[in-house]
Design an enzyme around this catalytic site. Structure first.
Site, PDB file in Angstrom:
ATOM      1  N   CYS A   1       0.799  -1.210   0.084  1.00 55.01           N
ATOM      2  CA  CYS A   1      -0.172   0.000  -0.093  1.00 55.01           C
ATOM      3  C   CYS A   1       0.829   1.190   0.010  1.00 55.01           C
ATOM      4  O   CYS A   1       1.624   1.317   0.832  1.00 55.01           O
ATOM      5  CB  CYS A   1      -0.913  -0.147   1.294  1.00 55.01           C
ATOM      6  SG  CYS A   1      -1.861   1.646   1.458  1.00 55.01           S
TER       7      CYS A   1
ATOM      8  N   CYS B   1       0.293   3.091   3.547  1.00 50.50           N
ATOM      9  CA  CYS B   1       0.499   2.515   4.772  1.00 50.50           C
ATOM     10  C   CYS B   1       1.448   1.509   5.066  1.00 50.50           C
ATOM     11  O   CYS B   1       1.801   0.651   5.899  1.00 50.50           O
ATOM     12  CB  CYS B   1      -0.695   1.923   5.679  1.00 50.50           C
ATOM     13  SG  CYS B   1      -1.372   0.323   4.873  1.00 50.50           S
TER      14      CYS B   1
ATOM     15  N   CYS C   1      -7.870  -5.149 -10.350  1.00 51.92           N
ATOM     16  CA  CYS C   1      -7.572  -4.081 -11.116  1.00 51.92           C
ATOM     17  C   CYS C   1      -7.195  -2.850 -10.473  1.00 51.92           C
ATOM     18  O   CYS C   1      -7.913  -2.119  -9.971  1.00 51.92           O
ATOM     19  CB  CYS C   1      -8.479  -3.789 -12.076  1.00 51.92           C
ATOM     20  SG  CYS C   1      -8.167  -2.709 -13.306  1.00 51.92           S
TER      21      CYS C   1
END
Ligand code: FE
Length: 138
Positions: free
Chosen positions: A53, A56, A125
């Site tokens: 991510c 984070c 996606c």
């Protein structure tokens, strides 16, 4: 706070995040935006590693589950584990789609479709802007 999946959720300080992310990254991750196809940095990437991510650092996808979808966005047939990604119904733009968010910080990642390859048949996606590739050590 720990939810039933075992991933501890965190609050994001959006003021801090505006300083750290590009305006496009902020719009995509925090306002559920979408980058234009074939413009993101990872749509054609084949380098081995872990996609985290961008907000984070939670480890989300492995490069060996990435496939060429032809969509212009980085596409994976499964996350590292089901609990890494929170799925919810997205009724925007006159469509019903499954939105995928980071399970820890809630940032928008992309959408999931059921036209992916085996073994799962799913296509995660994703926006390149929501991800950060940590290259594998060799
Ligand atoms: Fe996150």
């Amino acid at each position: 706070m720990t939810d039933s999946t075992g991933i501890s959720t965190i609050e994001v300080d959006e003021d801090e995040l505006r300083q750290r992310l590009s305006p496009e990254q902020f719009e995509i991750t925090r306002r559920a935006g979408t980058e234009r196809a074939f413009t993101g940095i990872y749509w054609d990437t084949k380098e081995p590693g872990i996609y985290k991510c961008a907000v984070c650092d939670l480890e989300l996808f492995r490069s060996d589950t990435k496939f060429e979808s032809g969509s212009g966005w980085p596409s994976f047939w499964e996350p590292i584990s089901p609990d890494r990604v929170t799925l919810k119904v997205d009724r925007s733009l006159g469509m019903v789609r499954t939105e995928a968010d980071c399970a820890r910080c809630g940032s928008h990642l992309g959408h999931v479709f059921d036209d992916g390859p085996q073994p799962t048949g799913e296509r995660f996606c994703m926006n390149s802007a929501s991800l950060q590739l940590e290259p594998a050590e060799d």
